[in-house]
Design a protein around this motif. Structure first.
Motif, PDB file in Angstrom:
ATOM      1  N   ASP A 137     -17.949   7.067 -17.373  1.00  0.00           N
ATOM      2  CA  ASP A 137     -18.665   7.017 -18.655  1.00  0.00           C
ATOM      3  C   ASP A 137     -19.641   8.181 -18.805  1.00  0.00           C
ATOM      4  OD1 ASP A 137     -20.886   6.332 -17.110  1.00  0.00           O
ATOM      5  OD2 ASP A 137     -21.315   4.479 -18.198  1.00  0.00           O
ATOM      6  N   GLU A 138     -20.074   8.408 -20.029  1.00  0.00           N
ATOM      7  CA  GLU A 138     -20.912   9.568 -20.331  1.00  0.00           C
ATOM      8  C   GLU A 138     -22.248   9.530 -19.598  1.00  0.00           C
ATOM      9  OE1 GLU A 138     -22.531  12.160 -24.150  1.00  0.00           O
ATOM     10  OE2 GLU A 138     -21.562  10.218 -24.502  1.00  0.00           O
ATOM     11  N   ALA A 139     -22.865   8.354 -19.530  1.00  0.00           N
ATOM     12  CA  ALA A 139     -24.207   8.259 -18.948  1.00  0.00           C
ATOM     13  C   ALA A 139     -24.243   8.673 -17.482  1.00  0.00           C
ATOM     14  CB  ALA A 139     -24.739   6.834 -19.097  1.00  0.00           C
ATOM     15  N   SER A 140     -23.153   8.459 -16.742  1.00  0.00           N
ATOM     16  CA  SER A 140     -23.163   8.782 -15.313  1.00  0.00           C
ATOM     17  C   SER A 140     -22.534  10.138 -14.994  1.00  0.00           C
ATOM     18  CB  SER A 140     -22.462   7.682 -14.505  1.00  0.00           C
ATOM     19  OG  SER A 140     -21.081   7.612 -14.818  1.00  0.00           O
ATOM     20  N   CYS A 141     -21.998  10.835 -16.015  1.00  0.00           N
ATOM     21  CA  CYS A 141     -21.383  12.155 -15.805  1.00  0.00           C
ATOM     22  C   CYS A 141     -22.441  13.258 -15.764  1.00  0.00           C
ATOM     23  CB  CYS A 141     -20.416  12.483 -16.945  1.00  0.00           C
ATOM     24  SG  CYS A 141     -18.782  11.742 -16.807  1.00  0.00           S
ATOM     25  N   ILE A 142     -22.203  14.256 -14.929  1.00  0.00           N
ATOM     26  CA  ILE A 142     -22.986  15.497 -15.025  1.00  0.00           C
ATOM     27  C   ILE A 142     -22.580  16.231 -16.300  1.00  0.00           C
ATOM     28  CG2 ILE A 142     -23.480  17.719 -13.915  1.00  0.00           C
ATOM     29  CD1 ILE A 142     -24.639  15.329 -12.408  1.00  0.00           C
ATOM     30  N   VAL A 143     -21.260  16.308 -16.537  1.00  0.00           N
ATOM     31  CA  VAL A 143     -20.728  16.912 -17.765  1.00  0.00           C
ATOM     32  C   VAL A 143     -19.614  16.006 -18.298  1.00  0.00           C
ATOM     33  CG1 VAL A 143     -19.620  18.923 -18.801  1.00  0.00           C
ATOM     34  CG2 VAL A 143     -21.240  19.238 -16.921  1.00  0.00           C
ATOM     35  N   SER A 150       0.795  -1.224   0.000  1.00  0.00           N
ATOM     36  CA  SER A 150       0.000   0.000   0.000  1.00  0.00           C
ATOM     37  C   SER A 150       0.828   1.276   0.000  1.00  0.00           C
ATOM     38  CB  SER A 150      -0.956   0.009   1.196  1.00  0.00           C
ATOM     39  OG  SER A 150      -0.222  -0.052   2.398  1.00  0.00           O
ATOM     40  N   THR A 151       2.083   1.231   0.474  1.00  0.00           N
ATOM     41  CA  THR A 151       2.877   2.454   0.458  1.00  0.00           C
ATOM     42  C   THR A 151       3.399   2.788  -0.934  1.00  0.00           C
ATOM     43  OG1 THR A 151       4.834   1.189   1.079  1.00  0.00           O
ATOM     44  CG2 THR A 151       3.599   2.228   2.864  1.00  0.00           C
ATOM     45  N   GLU A 152       3.475   1.805  -1.813  1.00  0.00           N
ATOM     46  CA  GLU A 152       3.958   2.062  -3.172  1.00  0.00           C
ATOM     47  C   GLU A 152       2.867   2.608  -4.080  1.00  0.00           C
ATOM     48  OE1 GLU A 152       5.473  -1.417  -4.958  1.00  0.00           O
ATOM     49  OE2 GLU A 152       6.932  -1.852  -3.378  1.00  0.00           O
ATOM     50  N   LYS A 153       1.678   2.025  -3.967  1.00  0.00           N
ATOM     51  CA  LYS A 153       0.585   2.387  -4.872  1.00  0.00           C
ATOM     52  C   LYS A 153       0.026   3.760  -4.499  1.00  0.00           C
ATOM     53  CE  LYS A 153       0.753  -1.615  -6.944  1.00  0.00           C
ATOM     54  NZ  LYS A 153       1.264  -1.715  -8.319  1.00  0.00           N
ATOM     55  N   LEU A 154      -0.477   4.467  -5.516  1.00  0.00           N
ATOM     56  CA  LEU A 154      -1.068   5.778  -5.264  1.00  0.00           C
ATOM     57  C   LEU A 154      -2.182   6.018  -6.276  1.00  0.00           C
ATOM     58  CD1 LEU A 154       0.547   8.787  -3.828  1.00  0.00           C
ATOM     59  CD2 LEU A 154      -0.671   9.211  -5.947  1.00  0.00           C
ATOM     60  N   ILE A 155      -3.314   6.503  -5.798  1.00  0.00           N
ATOM     61  CA  ILE A 155      -4.501   6.735  -6.629  1.00  0.00           C
ATOM     62  C   ILE A 155      -4.653   8.234  -6.849  1.00  0.00           C
ATOM     63  CG2 ILE A 155      -7.016   6.470  -6.760  1.00  0.00           C
ATOM     64  CD1 ILE A 155      -6.527   4.075  -4.665  1.00  0.00           C
ATOM     65  N   CYS A 156      -4.806   8.655  -8.096  1.00  0.00           N
ATOM     66  CA  CYS A 156      -4.913  10.074  -8.454  1.00  0.00           C
ATOM     67  C   CYS A 156      -6.274  10.330  -9.085  1.00  0.00           C
ATOM     68  CB  CYS A 156      -3.822  10.454  -9.451  1.00  0.00           C
ATOM     69  SG  CYS A 156      -2.160  10.068  -8.884  1.00  0.00           S
ATOM     70  N   ILE A 157      -7.012  11.290  -8.538  1.00  0.00           N
ATOM     71  CA  ILE A 157      -8.363  11.593  -9.025  1.00  0.00           C
ATOM     72  C   ILE A 157      -8.430  13.039  -9.492  1.00  0.00           C
ATOM     73  CG2 ILE A 157     -10.814  11.745  -8.406  1.00  0.00           C
ATOM     74  CD1 ILE A 157     -10.342   9.608  -6.288  1.00  0.00           C
ATOM     75  N   GLY A 158      -9.034  13.249 -10.665  1.00  0.00           N
ATOM     76  CA  GLY A 158      -9.281  14.595 -11.179  1.00  0.00           C
ATOM     77  C   GLY A 158     -10.752  14.773 -11.507  1.00  0.00           C
ATOM     78  N   ALA A 159     -11.292  15.963 -11.198  1.00  0.00           N
ATOM     79  CA  ALA A 159     -12.717  16.220 -11.449  1.00  0.00           C
ATOM     80  C   ALA A 159     -12.976  17.717 -11.507  1.00  0.00           C
ATOM     81  CB  ALA A 159     -13.577  15.592 -10.357  1.00  0.00           C
ATOM     82  N   SER A 160     -14.114  18.065 -12.087  1.00  0.00           N
ATOM     83  CA  SER A 160     -14.548  19.468 -12.125  1.00  0.00           C
ATOM     84  C   SER A 160     -16.055  19.508 -11.873  1.00  0.00           C
ATOM     85  CB  SER A 160     -14.157  20.120 -13.452  1.00  0.00           C
ATOM     86  OG  SER A 160     -14.450  21.496 -13.434  1.00  0.00           O
ATOM     87  N   THR A 161     -16.820  20.037 -12.811  1.00  0.00           N
ATOM     88  CA  THR A 161     -18.265  20.199 -12.605  1.00  0.00           C
ATOM     89  C   THR A 161     -18.930  18.862 -12.289  1.00  0.00           C
ATOM     90  OG1 THR A 161     -18.169  21.951 -14.261  1.00  0.00           O
ATOM     91  CG2 THR A 161     -20.361  21.213 -13.569  1.00  0.00           C
ATOM     92  N   GLY A 162     -19.647  18.811 -11.161  1.00  0.00           N
ATOM     93  CA  GLY A 162     -20.284  17.568 -10.723  1.00  0.00           C
ATOM     94  C   GLY A 162     -19.361  16.677  -9.924  1.00  0.00           C
ATOM     95  N   GLY A 163     -18.110  17.106  -9.757  1.00  0.00           N
ATOM     96  CA  GLY A 163     -17.104  16.239  -9.167  1.00  0.00           C
ATOM     97  C   GLY A 163     -17.210  16.020  -7.668  1.00  0.00           C
ATOM     98  N   THR A 164     -17.787  16.966  -6.941  1.00  0.00           N
ATOM     99  CA  THR A 164     -17.812  16.790  -5.483  1.00  0.00           C
ATOM    100  C   THR A 164     -18.599  15.541  -5.102  1.00  0.00           C
ATOM    101  OG1 THR A 164     -19.700  18.313  -5.284  1.00  0.00           O
ATOM    102  CG2 THR A 164     -17.492  19.242  -4.967  1.00  0.00           C
ATOM    103  N   GLU A 165     -19.721  15.319  -5.756  1.00  0.00           N
ATOM    104  CA  GLU A 165     -20.509  14.118  -5.451  1.00  0.00           C
ATOM    105  C   GLU A 165     -19.892  12.863  -6.064  1.00  0.00           C
ATOM    106  OE1 GLU A 165     -23.432  13.761  -3.272  1.00  0.00           O
ATOM    107  OE2 GLU A 165     -22.050  15.372  -2.767  1.00  0.00           O
ATOM    108  N   ALA A 166     -19.268  13.006  -7.229  1.00  0.00           N
ATOM    109  CA  ALA A 166     -18.614  11.852  -7.851  1.00  0.00           C
ATOM    110  C   ALA A 166     -17.428  11.384  -7.000  1.00  0.00           C
ATOM    111  CB  ALA A 166     -18.149  12.216  -9.260  1.00  0.00           C
ATOM    112  N   ILE A 167     -16.653  12.317  -6.493  1.00  0.00           N
ATOM    113  CA  ILE A 167     -15.528  11.978  -5.615  1.00  0.00           C
ATOM    114  C   ILE A 167     -16.040  11.285  -4.356  1.00  0.00           C
ATOM    115  CG2 ILE A 167     -13.750  12.982  -4.102  1.00  0.00           C
ATOM    116  CD1 ILE A 167     -13.374  15.122  -6.377  1.00  0.00           C
ATOM    117  N   ARG A 168     -17.117  11.812  -3.788  1.00  0.00           N
ATOM    118  CA  ARG A 168     -17.700  11.189  -2.589  1.00  0.00           C
ATOM    119  C   ARG A 168     -18.050   9.734  -2.866  1.00  0.00           C
ATOM    120  NH1 ARG A 168     -22.395   9.508  -1.343  1.00  0.00           N
ATOM    121  NH2 ARG A 168     -23.337  10.490  -3.155  1.00  0.00           N
TER     122      ARG A 168
END
Length: 365
Positions: free
Chosen positions: A318-324, A167-185
């Motif tokens: 995917d497109e269907a689940s994105c706000i934008v 677990s110390t080697e692996k790292l997860i990177c997330i990027g988001a904008s409009t609609g992202g606060t709920e998607a990140i949650r």
């Protein structure tokens, strides 16, 4: 038929209503078709005029803007841009508004309102344009203050060992904008307590990421916080880029370290997904996992391809689940995606892959 975006402005301040109407009407592609000084007046106006977008003040008389938004999104879902005051309470209430289904928000200044709003004019009209094409969904009643829950159809991941010594080697990177606060949650609440470290850039102005991190920290099994310059990036933690800064990664020996600075905007954004993802490509390489979520524009798409070229494994919403479907579409167009998945399947797919990596004793899949 008019092709203009038809906007109703709801705000208890006559000055703000006048300024917003003027800003909107200066645009060739939109018009303010009505203004309301409280939600009860707005309700009738929306029924009569059927606008494409409404701008909504957070705090108003007779009915709180949040109460009104909750009812609106249950009964008549439509694109809403919140106009929030840049205060701690304003930030907390804005997070609630995004959770209820508002597409985005603009932070209005506490002083120098006329000049401040005019300076924000570009941001306001850009967000109205995005809202007009956003996929808005009917709000489902749920208690977001309760115990961790993904708010989607996928079950929350159990708090069992995920990676152990990897677990110390692996790292997860997330990027988001409009609609992202709920998607990140939705992604974070499914991650078990011993998840690899997660670093996140969500386009957000100063003053709002503190409330965003605190809200997520109360919902997740992992610890969620704003990133602090120079701190070690630890497993079981998620680090959010502070609004109005650039966030990237560096190495100190065997450790990943957060770098938070006052760098210039990239792709017009500060924080920028491009900055974080580019550093992940250089610093983390084949131990990185990239996730691109809902958002307008192309920020991070080229850098996500750099991550893939450096050996990362990338998930794109995917497109269907994105706000934008802007940033995800661009990431796919750049050839950056290994898998394109509905939002509620991203965390389960990532967890399954991480568990598989553990079982294969460090061998990349």
């Amino acid at each position: 038929m008019s092709s203009k975006i038809r906007v109703v402005v709801v705000d208890d301040s006559a000055l703000v209503r006048s300024l917003l109407a003027e800003i909107i009407n200066r645009q060739r592609d939109m018009e303010c078709i009505g203004t309301a000084n409280d939600p009860l007046v707005a309700r009738e106006m929306i029924r009569e005029l059927n606008p494409d977008v409404i701008t909504l003040d957070v705090e108003m008389p007779r009915m709180d803007g949040i109460d009104f938004l909750g009812r609106l999104m249950r009964l008549r879902p439509m694109p809403v841009v919140m106009i929030s005051t840049l205060t701690e309470r304003g930030a907390e209430v804005t997070m609630k508004a995004l959770e209820l289904g508002a597409v985005d928000f603009v932070a209005k200044p506490r002083v120098g309102l006329a000049n401040g709003l005019n300076e924000l004019a570009t941001q306001i009209v850009d967000k109205i344009r995005v809202a007009a094409v956003a996929q808005v969904r009917r709000a489902a009643p749920r208690d977001v203050t309760s115990s961790p829950s993904p708010g989607g159809s996928a079950p929350a991941a159990p708090a069992t060992t995920l990676l152990g010594r990897l677990s110390t080697e692996k790292l997860i990177c997330i990027g988001a904008s409009t609609g992202g606060t709920e998607a990140i949650r939705e992604v974070l609440v499914q991650m078990p307590a011993d998840s690899p470290a997660i670093v996140i850039t969500q386009h957000m102005p100063p003053g709002f990421t503190t409330s965003f991190a605190a809200r997520l920290n109360g919902l997740c099994q992992i610890t969620v916080k704003e990133a602090v310059n120079g701190e070690r990036i630890l497993p079981g933690h998620a680090y959010i880029a502070p609004g109005g800064t650039q966030f990237h990664l560096a190495r100190s020996g065997a450790n990943y370290v957060a770098v938070v600075d006052d760098g210039a905007p990239v792709n017009r954004h500060k924080p920028s997904v491009e900055v974080l993802f580019k550093s992940a490509a250089a610093v983390v390489g084949r131990n990185a996992f990239g996730i691109m979520l809902t958002g307008m524009g192309n920020d991070g798409a080229a850098a996500m391809r750099e991550m893939k070229d450096a050996g990362s494994y990338n998930y794109v919403q995917d497109e269907a689940s994105c706000i934008v479907f802007g940033m995800p579409r661009e990431a796919i167009a750049h050839g950056a995606a290994d898998e394109v998945l509905p939002l509620n399947q991203i965390a389960p797919a990532l967890i399954a892959r991480l568990r598989g990596a553990t079982e294969r004793l460090h061998h990349r899949i």
